[in-house]
Design an enzyme around this catalytic site. Structure first.
Site, PDB file in Angstrom:
ATOM      1  N   HIS A  89      34.271 108.698 123.632  1.00  0.00           N
ATOM      2  CA  HIS A  89      34.366 107.878 122.430  1.00  0.00           C
ATOM      3  C   HIS A  89      35.806 107.897 121.951  1.00  0.00           C
ATOM      4  CE1 HIS A  89      33.536 106.316 118.421  1.00  0.00           C
ATOM      5  NE2 HIS A  89      32.428 105.835 118.952  1.00  0.00           N
TER       6      HIS A  89
ATOM      7  N   ASP B   9      24.893 105.997 122.836  1.00  0.00           N
ATOM      8  CA  ASP B   9      24.267 105.116 123.821  1.00  0.00           C
ATOM      9  C   ASP B   9      23.620 105.857 124.974  1.00  0.00           C
ATOM     10  OD1 ASP B   9      24.880 102.737 122.536  1.00  0.00           O
ATOM     11  OD2 ASP B   9      26.946 102.884 123.209  1.00  0.00           O
TER      12      ASP B   9
HETATM   13  N1  CMC Z   1      33.733 108.643 132.248  1.00  0.00           N
HETATM   14  C1  CMC Z   1      34.789 109.183 132.916  1.00  0.00           C
HETATM   15  N2  CMC Z   1      36.026 109.293 132.391  1.00  0.00           N
HETATM   16  C2  CMC Z   1      36.217 108.851 131.154  1.00  0.00           C
HETATM   17  C3  CMC Z   1      35.160 108.272 130.392  1.00  0.00           C
HETATM   18  C4  CMC Z   1      33.894 108.198 130.992  1.00  0.00           C
HETATM   19  N3  CMC Z   1      32.867 107.657 130.321  1.00  0.00           N
HETATM   20  N4  CMC Z   1      35.621 107.901 129.182  1.00  0.00           N
HETATM   21  C5  CMC Z   1      36.915 108.213 129.170  1.00  0.00           C
HETATM   22  N5  CMC Z   1      37.288 108.786 130.345  1.00  0.00           N
HETATM   23  C6  CMC Z   1      38.610 109.318 130.681  1.00  0.00           C
HETATM   24  C7  CMC Z   1      39.590 108.171 130.943  1.00  0.00           C
HETATM   25  O1  CMC Z   1      39.632 107.835 132.315  1.00  0.00           O
HETATM   26  C8  CMC Z   1      40.882 108.775 130.457  1.00  0.00           C
HETATM   27  O2  CMC Z   1      41.378 109.617 131.478  1.00  0.00           O
HETATM   28  P1  CMC Z   1      42.984 109.792 131.663  1.00  0.00           P
HETATM   29  O3  CMC Z   1      43.462 110.425 130.403  1.00  0.00           O
HETATM   30  O4  CMC Z   1      43.078 110.696 132.852  1.00  0.00           O
HETATM   31  O5  CMC Z   1      43.507 108.415 131.884  1.00  0.00           O
HETATM   32  C9  CMC Z   1      40.476 109.667 129.281  1.00  0.00           C
HETATM   33  O6  CMC Z   1      39.101 110.011 129.531  1.00  0.00           O
HETATM   34  C10 CMC Z   1      40.585 108.984 127.919  1.00  0.00           C
HETATM   35  O7  CMC Z   1      39.867 107.746 127.986  1.00  0.00           O
HETATM   36  P2  CMC Z   1      40.338 106.377 127.311  1.00  0.00           P
HETATM   37  O8  CMC Z   1      39.777 105.253 128.083  1.00  0.00           O
HETATM   38  O9  CMC Z   1      41.816 106.419 127.124  1.00  0.00           O
HETATM   39  O10 CMC Z   1      39.640 106.504 125.906  1.00  0.00           O
HETATM   40  P3  CMC Z   1      39.372 105.326 124.921  1.00  0.00           P
HETATM   41  O11 CMC Z   1      39.355 105.936 123.572  1.00  0.00           O
HETATM   42  O12 CMC Z   1      40.332 104.196 125.147  1.00  0.00           O
HETATM   43  O13 CMC Z   1      37.922 104.799 125.352  1.00  0.00           O
HETATM   44  C11 CMC Z   1      35.572 104.590 125.510  1.00  0.00           C
HETATM   45  C12 CMC Z   1      36.747 105.200 124.737  1.00  0.00           C
HETATM   46  C13 CMC Z   1      34.291 104.777 124.700  1.00  0.00           C
HETATM   47  C14 CMC Z   1      35.807 103.086 125.709  1.00  0.00           C
HETATM   48  C15 CMC Z   1      35.445 105.294 126.889  1.00  0.00           C
HETATM   49  O14 CMC Z   1      35.215 106.675 126.712  1.00  0.00           O
HETATM   50  C16 CMC Z   1      34.368 104.678 127.774  1.00  0.00           C
HETATM   51  O15 CMC Z   1      34.635 103.686 128.454  1.00  0.00           O
HETATM   52  N6  CMC Z   1      33.126 105.259 127.763  1.00  0.00           N
HETATM   53  C17 CMC Z   1      32.013 104.664 128.479  1.00  0.00           C
HETATM   54  C18 CMC Z   1      31.456 103.498 127.677  1.00  0.00           C
HETATM   55  C19 CMC Z   1      30.659 103.947 126.485  1.00  0.00           C
HETATM   56  O16 CMC Z   1      29.790 104.820 126.588  1.00  0.00           O
HETATM   57  N7  CMC Z   1      30.910 103.289 125.347  1.00  0.00           N
HETATM   58  C20 CMC Z   1      30.124 103.512 124.122  1.00  0.00           C
HETATM   59  C21 CMC Z   1      30.934 104.026 122.986  1.00  0.00           C
HETATM   60  S1  CMC Z   1      29.882 104.607 121.650  1.00  0.00           S
HETATM   61  C22 CMC Z   1      29.129 103.179 121.025  1.00  0.00           C
HETATM   62  C23 CMC Z   1      30.070 102.331 120.259  1.00  0.00           C
HETATM   63  O17 CMC Z   1      30.684 102.798 119.305  1.00  0.00           O
HETATM   64  O18 CMC Z   1      30.168 101.134 120.596  1.00  0.00           O
END
Ligand code: CMC
Length: 436
Positions: A312, A370
């Site tokens: 998240h 989720d």
């Molecule tokens: N699985 C594997 N690796 C992950 C995941 C995951 N679900 N989420 C983040 N990472 C890694 C990502 O690759 C990155 O690694 P590095 O630092 O080596 O590049 C690190 O963790 C930080 O991730 P980010 O993408 O920079 O984080 P963000 O804040 O931009 O994204 C997120 C947050 C929710 C989009 C992401 O964690 C994700 O895609 N999760 C899966 C989708 C999901 O479950 N979304 C629902 C969110 S809760 C409901 C809502 O509020 O809508």
């Protein structure tokens, strides 16, 4: 960052060569202070740069507070756990909209006004007929909520507080009806009209699962679980869809159009679409033996796969909503007598492995709301395509509350971010015959 200005107010000092400027610091009730850069461009000729808004507070708000490090979520100061345990969804709606918990009389009046607005214009039923039966219900929701502005002209004048209120009530009241219609349309069943003797959530379940040819009785335990799920999704501060609603609304667009914009944004798999994606992922994994393979893939930078339902932007701890959702999931499966759900086995084991895996610990990736919602909603009888629709239904009150707060702020201005331009500098047009 520095201490104080001549007047004693807290400020940050920005120095550039010989020059320096004091940037005011504002304090919230709780949470980090903010550096006010609203005059930065005028004073320095510089913009700030923050793609994804990871360090930017886009507005001042009194509605919802998240402490992502501690895993805390408060609506108007009340912890989500207490609201989910003790209240109902319409009470949460009242709280989010008006700022205080209602008295018994206020609650009764609010419930009545929402109940009295649940029907949609009969012409809307014909509007639905234009969609293909296999259309994604989120596509139908974007269109039908946007279309409400074509049906309810008398509540689109955003400068009139009464019209704003009516639009807010209408939207909270009509979302379940539209969501149920989207579902019924997709399975080829007749629309079921709202029933005023049922409460908000039972009415929604009735509109989804009743058919005209036989009696349907809403299971009160499932209705309670659904109501809790709505409370958990009701608001979440300045997330992508809420910021979309605020940005759309900042131009003076009518509230129905703004909420349609929010629904469109919510649809993405990184946001509300994650519940659908999480269930698809659990189904694809299929068996606990295959979990290591998927954990490996999620860590591979060359593989776009991510563990859906994990991570998240704000929570770097367990999402407090996920804990309640996990408990609700067990309640629903228990009530329905589902003892051995292979998807639940995969989910429990996946969670256990991920929470003890160095990659996930280091990056503070915890299950989010989720992760368990898909299993719960599937057990209740909803197809995966409806999951994000249910999220949208519940989030409507948050969007509306945030939109109203923005419109009622006397300092409100159109949202207009700037950019770091890295394209071609000015150049002269070349006639086609001379282009190489
Ligand atoms: N699985 C594997 N690796 C992950 C995941 C995951 N679900 N989420 C983040 N990472 C890694 C990502 O690759 C990155 O690694 P590095 O630092 O080596 O590049 C690190 O963790 C930080 O991730 P980010 O993408 O920079 O984080 P963000 O804040 O931009 O994204 C997120 C947050 C929710 C989009 C992401 O964690 C994700 O895609 N999760 C899966 C989708 C999901 O479950 N979304 C629902 C969110 S809760 C409901 C809502 O509020 O809508």
């Amino acid at each position: 960052m520095d201490a104080t200005t001549n007047t004693g107010a807290k400020a940050a000092k920005l120095s550039l060569g010989e020059k320096s400027w004091d940037l005011p610091i504002h304090e919230g009730t709780i949470g980090p202070d903010v550096v006010d850069i609203s005059k930065l461009y005028g004073q320095t000729g510089l913009f700030t740069y923050d793609p994804g808004f990871t360090s930017t507070a886009s507005c001042e708000s009194k509605i919802t507070y998240i402490d992502g490090d501690e895993g805390v979520l408060l609506y108007r100061g009340y912890p989500i756990e207490q609201l989910a345990e003790n209240g109902d969804f319409l009470e949460t709606c009242y709280l989010l909209l008006y700022g205080e918990l209602p008295t018994a009389a206020q609650k009764a009046e609010f419930d009545l006004s929402v109940t009295r607005h649940t029907m949609v214009h009969e012409q809307m039923t014909r509007f639905f007929q234009g969609f293909r039966r296999d259309a994604h219900p989120m596509a139908i929701m974007v269109a039908s909520v946007g279309a409400l502005s074509a049906f309810y002209h008398d509540s689109t004048d955003i400068s009139d507080p009464t019209q704003r209120l009516i639009a807010s009530i209408r939207m909270i009241a009509k979302m379940p009806t539209l969501a149920a219609m989207a579902y019924k349309y997709s399975i080829g069943q007749p629309f079921v009209y709202p029933k005023n003797e049922l409460d908000y959530t039972a009415n929604f379940l009735n509109m989804c699962f009743a058919v005209p040819c036989e009696d349907y009785k809403v299971n009160p335990i499932l209705a309670k679980a659904m109501d809790k799920i709505f409370i958990l999704h009701a608001d979440h501060e300045q997330n992508a869809s809420t910021s979309t609603v605020r940005l759309a609304g900042s131009s003076g667009a009518n509230p129905f159009a703004c909420i349609a914009a929010g629904i469109a944004c919510l649809w993405g798999p990184a946001h509300g679409g994650a519940n659908e994606a999480a269930l698809k992922m659990l189904t694809e994994i299929g068996h606990v033996d295959r979990i290591p393979e998927y954990i490996k893939r999620s860590k591979d930078k060359n593989d776009p796969f991510r563990l859906m339902g994990f991570g998240h932007r704000v929570y770097k701890n367990y999402d407090p909503r996920a804990k309640i959702m996990q408990q609700t999931c067990h309640e629903v499966l228990g009530e329905l007598g589902i003892k051995d759900d292979p998807l639940l086995d995969v989910a429990v084991e996946l969670e256990r492995i991920a929470l003890s895996d160095d990659y996930f610990i280091e990056k503070k990736l915890y299950p989010n709301i989720d992760f368990y919602s898909g299993i719960t909603l599937k057990a209740m009888g909803f197809p995966t395509t409806m999951f994000t629709v249910l999220f949208a239904l519940a989030r409507t009150v948050g969007w509306i509350g945030q939109w109203k707060e923005m419109i009622e702020d006397p300092g409100q201005r159109i949202g207009r971010p700037r950019q770091l331009y890295t394209g071609a500098a000015q150049r002269d047009y070349i006639a086609m015959s001379k282009r190489k």
